[in-house]
Design a protein around this motif. Structure first.
Motif, PDB file in Angstrom:
ATOM      1  N   ILE A 305       0.842  -1.197   0.000  1.00  0.00           N
ATOM      2  CA  ILE A 305       0.000   0.000   0.000  1.00  0.00           C
ATOM      3  C   ILE A 305       0.879   1.248   0.000  1.00  0.00           C
ATOM      4  CG2 ILE A 305      -1.689   1.308   1.343  1.00  0.00           C
ATOM      5  CD1 ILE A 305      -2.994  -1.076   0.335  1.00  0.00           C
ATOM      6  N   MET A 306       1.988   1.165   0.730  1.00  0.00           N
ATOM      7  CA  MET A 306       2.861   2.333   0.833  1.00  0.00           C
ATOM      8  C   MET A 306       3.504   2.686  -0.512  1.00  0.00           C
ATOM      9  SD  MET A 306       6.274   2.843   3.077  1.00  0.00           S
ATOM     10  CE  MET A 306       7.201   1.852   1.946  1.00  0.00           C
ATOM     11  N   VAL A 307       3.965   1.669  -1.255  1.00  0.00           N
ATOM     12  CA  VAL A 307       4.677   1.988  -2.504  1.00  0.00           C
ATOM     13  C   VAL A 307       3.745   2.101  -3.705  1.00  0.00           C
ATOM     14  CG1 VAL A 307       6.840   0.960  -1.744  1.00  0.00           C
ATOM     15  CG2 VAL A 307       5.212  -0.433  -3.015  1.00  0.00           C
ATOM     16  N   LEU A 308       2.500   1.696  -3.516  1.00  0.00           N
ATOM     17  CA  LEU A 308       1.556   1.710  -4.642  1.00  0.00           C
ATOM     18  C   LEU A 308       1.491   3.062  -5.376  1.00  0.00           C
ATOM     19  CD1 LEU A 308      -0.266  -0.242  -6.064  1.00  0.00           C
ATOM     20  CD2 LEU A 308      -2.120   0.392  -4.551  1.00  0.00           C
ATOM     21  N   PRO A 309       1.354   4.174  -4.643  1.00  0.00           N
ATOM     22  CA  PRO A 309       1.259   5.456  -5.356  1.00  0.00           C
ATOM     23  C   PRO A 309       2.480   5.733  -6.231  1.00  0.00           C
ATOM     24  CG  PRO A 309       0.733   5.724  -3.038  1.00  0.00           C
ATOM     25  CD  PRO A 309       1.241   4.337  -3.189  1.00  0.00           C
ATOM     26  N   THR A 310       3.651   5.394  -5.727  1.00  0.00           N
ATOM     27  CA  THR A 310       4.866   5.626  -6.520  1.00  0.00           C
ATOM     28  C   THR A 310       4.829   4.806  -7.802  1.00  0.00           C
ATOM     29  OG1 THR A 310       5.920   5.616  -4.361  1.00  0.00           O
ATOM     30  CG2 THR A 310       7.347   5.829  -6.276  1.00  0.00           C
ATOM     31  N   ILE A 311       4.448   3.553  -7.664  1.00  0.00           N
ATOM     32  CA  ILE A 311       4.409   2.687  -8.839  1.00  0.00           C
ATOM     33  C   ILE A 311       3.380   3.195  -9.837  1.00  0.00           C
ATOM     34  CG2 ILE A 311       3.842   0.368  -9.639  1.00  0.00           C
ATOM     35  CD1 ILE A 311       5.115  -0.728  -7.209  1.00  0.00           C
ATOM     36  N   ILE A 312       2.221   3.564  -9.316  1.00  0.00           N
ATOM     37  CA  ILE A 312       1.172   4.061 -10.215  1.00  0.00           C
ATOM     38  C   ILE A 312       1.683   5.268 -10.975  1.00  0.00           C
ATOM     39  CG2 ILE A 312      -1.082   5.173 -10.341  1.00  0.00           C
ATOM     40  CD1 ILE A 312      -1.980   3.453  -8.033  1.00  0.00           C
ATOM     41  N   ARG A 313       2.293   6.191 -10.244  1.00  0.00           N
ATOM     42  CA  ARG A 313       2.696   7.424 -10.902  1.00  0.00           C
ATOM     43  C   ARG A 313       3.798   7.171 -11.937  1.00  0.00           C
ATOM     44  NH1 ARG A 313       4.155  12.380  -7.377  1.00  0.00           N
ATOM     45  NH2 ARG A 313       2.433  11.802  -6.023  1.00  0.00           N
ATOM     46  N   ALA A 314       4.769   6.339 -11.558  1.00  0.00           N
ATOM     47  CA  ALA A 314       5.852   6.046 -12.504  1.00  0.00           C
ATOM     48  C   ALA A 314       5.290   5.375 -13.755  1.00  0.00           C
ATOM     49  CB  ALA A 314       6.900   5.160 -11.841  1.00  0.00           C
ATOM     50  N   ALA A 315       4.388   4.425 -13.544  1.00  0.00           N
ATOM     51  CA  ALA A 315       3.826   3.699 -14.689  1.00  0.00           C
ATOM     52  C   ALA A 315       2.987   4.637 -15.553  1.00  0.00           C
ATOM     53  CB  ALA A 315       2.985   2.529 -14.203  1.00  0.00           C
ATOM     54  N   GLU A 316       2.239   5.508 -14.881  1.00  0.00           N
ATOM     55  CA  GLU A 316       1.407   6.460 -15.623  1.00  0.00           C
ATOM     56  C   GLU A 316       2.271   7.332 -16.514  1.00  0.00           C
ATOM     57  OE1 GLU A 316      -2.153   9.288 -14.304  1.00  0.00           O
ATOM     58  OE2 GLU A 316      -1.121   8.351 -12.635  1.00  0.00           O
ATOM     59  N   GLU A 317       3.354   7.864 -15.923  1.00  0.00           N
ATOM     60  CA  GLU A 317       4.225   8.727 -16.707  1.00  0.00           C
ATOM     61  C   GLU A 317       4.861   7.960 -17.862  1.00  0.00           C
ATOM     62  OE1 GLU A 317       6.904  10.793 -14.065  1.00  0.00           O
ATOM     63  OE2 GLU A 317       5.131  11.757 -13.204  1.00  0.00           O
TER      64      GLU A 317
END
Ligand code: ADP
Ligand code: MG
Lengths: 448, 287
Positions: A305-317
């Motif tokens: 849950i903690m790293v999810l936002p980072t992964i989402i954002r990196a993948a989105e970009e």
């Protein structure tokens, strides 16, 4: 602006830039040098016969015959010490009770220090804890013990206006005229023969289990725990994150709900990790009950849950950076949207997605707070893969804190703490390096 | 009422019977194609909007099968928009919507039940900038056939070879089909894109300024290729190069500010335009 001023401005900016970079490099050096030198001491050190014996007895490594020979040799050197102790014991027996009491506490201290140094003395009861079954395994510890044996620590309180000052007096003074008096000089001169120090490369520090709460042995349980937790976190976070990123970039309509989700995601990225730790405890353990209490599973989920936002954002970009022309080409050939995503967009976005994932992996490996309540125990055995659903695990990040602040012998195992720090840093660095390499390789393949 | 290329010109009045007379408007050196000249794409009062902005205004036209039709006009006049409407690439732009009807082989392209994925399989497109996938040459060509369920290696090899030959690229790349397509020159990449589009065996080929990013030599190759494909495919080519339009096309549409001003056989449009605007444009009075 005239040419002169412009040049001066340029030059001063260069100076400021270079200075700040140099300062940063220095700061890094200040941090890294002690960690590396301290950490390497866990692997490379002057090891005594006690160390070799421990490794042989506990892990079955070492040359048995050579060990027997050395044991014989050190026993030879120790015999006079034991003889002197026996003689003094006899002398004590013959003393008046008052006189005996006077010597008793000093003598007990001498015996304790010798015990620390050489292991159980003749006449001691067989100790239960491993730490008392062996003498000093590291030469620098033996040297400290020697100092402790030779000198009595005293405090000078004579000046009430300043803090008491420490000073040392020779311990031999206390035993002048007894059978114990020659012992001090003997130990001082024969310590090497008694302990036989030699340079060791203890690679077992990485691969051995810890013995007696890290007093001896290695940190494999922590390394493995860190590995389990980080990989477990990625197992959940990576697919979930990539799917969420695909949703955001390809499917989400530009409406209120989407912008809410987006800002929730950004907010989540900024939440302090301890909050995730508490959330993990409250949600995964107390509410959902993924496990009875702390477990690798609960910790992995929390880290995920903690790293999810980072992964989402990196993948989105990464997905947004894929040229529009690829999408057009694929759709123009009659590909469905989903097919286009899977066969063209994701492969092209892979370097970026992987970079984000590995940075997150490094973060999951390094974070302490999220696993305090959900997964980490300070002392624990290595667990099997099948136990991850129910068992907690030691982990590097948490145990670095724990060993440095809560361990009963924190001062004596500094090398273990530094060794853990170095291991953790190496793991994270290694992950980041592999991210860079992998990324470069995939990009190269894409570019042809 | 949809108009054929001839009828749409002001000389429509002088027209006799439709269809049978088409050939007389072709440039003499261009022979009539076999089984060609049937209405393939038909626009009836067809408009395209970006939000409220009407980029293409009430177009009535018939694109004839197996001939090459060029679309010319100044920048921003709606050429690409019109072309992309034909295989519904404009669907990618959320604000884009249409009015009127656009038919393909008698089916409504924007019909409620039209499957745009199937449509795009039959209407291939080549874009302004060469856009090969970052994959091998082979995989680029095989991408379309694989989409449509062909996975047999032998069959794919056959398709790849045939498509590359049609696109006049086979001789240059036959020995390095496994190399990344991005390693090819711009002209080769563009022909690869043509080959890739041909590999799905479309009926229509849409080319949006296919040579604007290429040097003259590569441009000539593409033009030769179009000549080669003429007669087998219905080809629509957007170009802002009038020489190119006159060289490669049988019919030409002239767009101005979203309006189809004139649509006529190429030779006629360039030698004897009926509209003052067309005349001004082709004589270079504005661009
Ligand atoms: N995605 C878009 N959104 C809004 N307006 C657009 C978009 N694409 C093109 N337009 C507008 O539509 C008109 C026609 O564009 P286009 O078809 O690309 O012209 P051409 O290809 O003839 O140069 C132009 O005025 C352009 O500004
Ligand atoms: Mg255009």
């Amino acid at each position: 602006m005239n040419l002169g001023t412009r040049k001066i401005l340029d030059r001063s900016f260069t100076a400021v830039g270079v200075t700040s970079i140099v300062l940063m490099a220095l700061a890094l050096l200040v941090v890294l040098v002690p960690i590396i030198s301290g950490g390497l001491k866990a692997l490379f050190f002057q090891g005594t016969i006690e160390h070799r014996q421990l490794v042989y007895n506990e892990f079955g490594r070492g040359d048995r015959e050579e060990l027997e020979r050395q044991k014989e040799q050190s026993q030879e050197a120790r015999r006079p010490v034991f003889a002197m102790l026996d003689a003094f014991d006899a002398e004590l027996e013959g003393m008046e009770p008052a006189e005996r009491r006077e010597y008793r506490s000093q003598y007990n201290h001498v015996r304790d220090v010798l015990h620390d140094m050489l292991g159980p003395l003749p006449g001691d009861i067989e100790p239960l804890l491993l730490r008392f079954q062996y003498g000093n395994t590291r030469w620098e510890q033996a040297e400290e013990s020697l100092h402790d044996l030779l000198y009595v620590t005293k405090w000078d309180y004579s000046n009430p206006n300043v803090m008491a000052e420490k000073y040392f007096t020779p311990r031999v003074d206390e035993f002048q005229g007894t059978a114990l008096a020659p012992l001090f000089a003997y130990v001082e001169t024969h310590l090497e023969e008694m302990l036989l120090p030699q340079p060791e490369f203890y690679w077992g520090f990485i691969t051995d289990r810890s013995l007696d709460a890290h007093i001896f042995g290695g940190i494999w349980a922590e390394i493995q725990g860190t590995f389990y937790l980080a990989m477990g976190a990625m197992l959940f976070a990576f697919p979930l994150g990539v799917i969420a990123a695909i949703y955001f970039t390809e499917y989400a309509k530009d409406n209120f709900l989407t912008s809410m989700l987006r800002s929730a995601n950004s907010t989540l990225a900024g939440v302090p990790s301890i909050v995730f730790g508490l959330f993990g405890l409250a949600f995964f353990i107390n509410t959902v009950k993924v496990s009875e209490s702390k477990s690798v599973l609960a910790g992995s989920l929390t880290l995920a849950i903690m790293v999810l936002p980072t992964i989402i954002r990196a993948a989105e970009e990464a997905i947004l950076a894929v040229p529009k022309t690829y999408r057009e080409a694929s759709l123009g050939l009659g590909a469905t949207k989903w097919r286009t995503i899977v066969t063209v967009i994701l492969p092209a976005a892979l370097p970026g997605i992987i970079t984000g994932a590995i940075i997150s992996l490094g973060r999951a490996a390094g974070e302490t707070a999220p696993i305090i309540f959900t997964a980490a125990v300070s002392v624990g055995a290595t667990i099997g893969l099948a136990d991850v659903f129910t068992e907690p695990t030691p982990a590097l990040s948490w145990n670095i804190y724990n060993l440095a602040s809560e361990h009963e012998a924190a001062n004596e195992i500094r090398h273990v703490q530094y060794g853990m720090v170095l291991s953790l840093i190496s793991i994270v660095l290694l992950l980041n390096m592999s991210a860079i390499l992998l990324r470069a390789r995939i990009s190269k393949k894409l570019k042809g | 009422m949809p108009m054929t290329a001839e009828a749409n010109t002001r000389s429509a009045a002088s027209q006799g019977a439709e269809g049978s007379n088409r050939e007389i408007f072709l440039p003499p050196e261009r022979k009539a194609v076999k089984d060609g000249g049937k209405p393939h794409v038909t626009a009836k009062n067809f408009s395209i909007f970006y939000g409220d902005f009407e980029a293409v205004k009430k177009v009535n036209a018939e694109v004839l099968s197996r001939y090459v039709t060029a679309i010319i006009g100044p920048s921003g006049c709606g050429k690409s928009t019109f072309l992309r409407a034909i295989n519904r690439m404009n669907d990618l732009i959320p604000s884009c919507h249409t009015a009127g009807t656009l038919m393909f082989n008698g089916e409504d392209i924007y019909g409620k039940y039209t499957d745009e994925v199937l449509l795009r399989k039959r209407i291939g497109m080549v874009f302004q900038k060469p856009n090969p996938f970052p994959k091998s040459i082979f995989d680029n060509i095989a991408y379309g056939p694989r989409l449509h369920g062909i996975n047999d290696r032998k069959t794919l090899e056959g398709i790849v070879e045939k498509s590359l030959k049609k696109a006049a690229l086979w001789d240059e790349v036959s020995d390095r089909l496994d190399r990344n397509a991005l390693g090819l020159s711009g002209g080769q990449q563009q022909r690869l894109c043509v080959a890739r589009a041909l590999a799905v065996e479309p009926d229509i080929l849409l080319l949006d300024e296919p040579t604007s990013a290429l040097d003259p030599k590569a441009t000539a190759k593409i033009e030769d290729l179009i000549e080669e494909l003429r007669g087998s495919y219905t080809i629509l080519i957007v170009t802002h190069n009038m020489q190119q339009a006159s060289r490669v096309s049988d019919y030409t549409m002239f767009f101005y500010e979203g309006v189809l001003v004139e649509y006529a056989p190429t030779k006629q449009l360039f030698t004897n335009p009926k509209d003052q605007m067309t005349e001004d444009y082709i004589t270079g009075r504005f661009s």
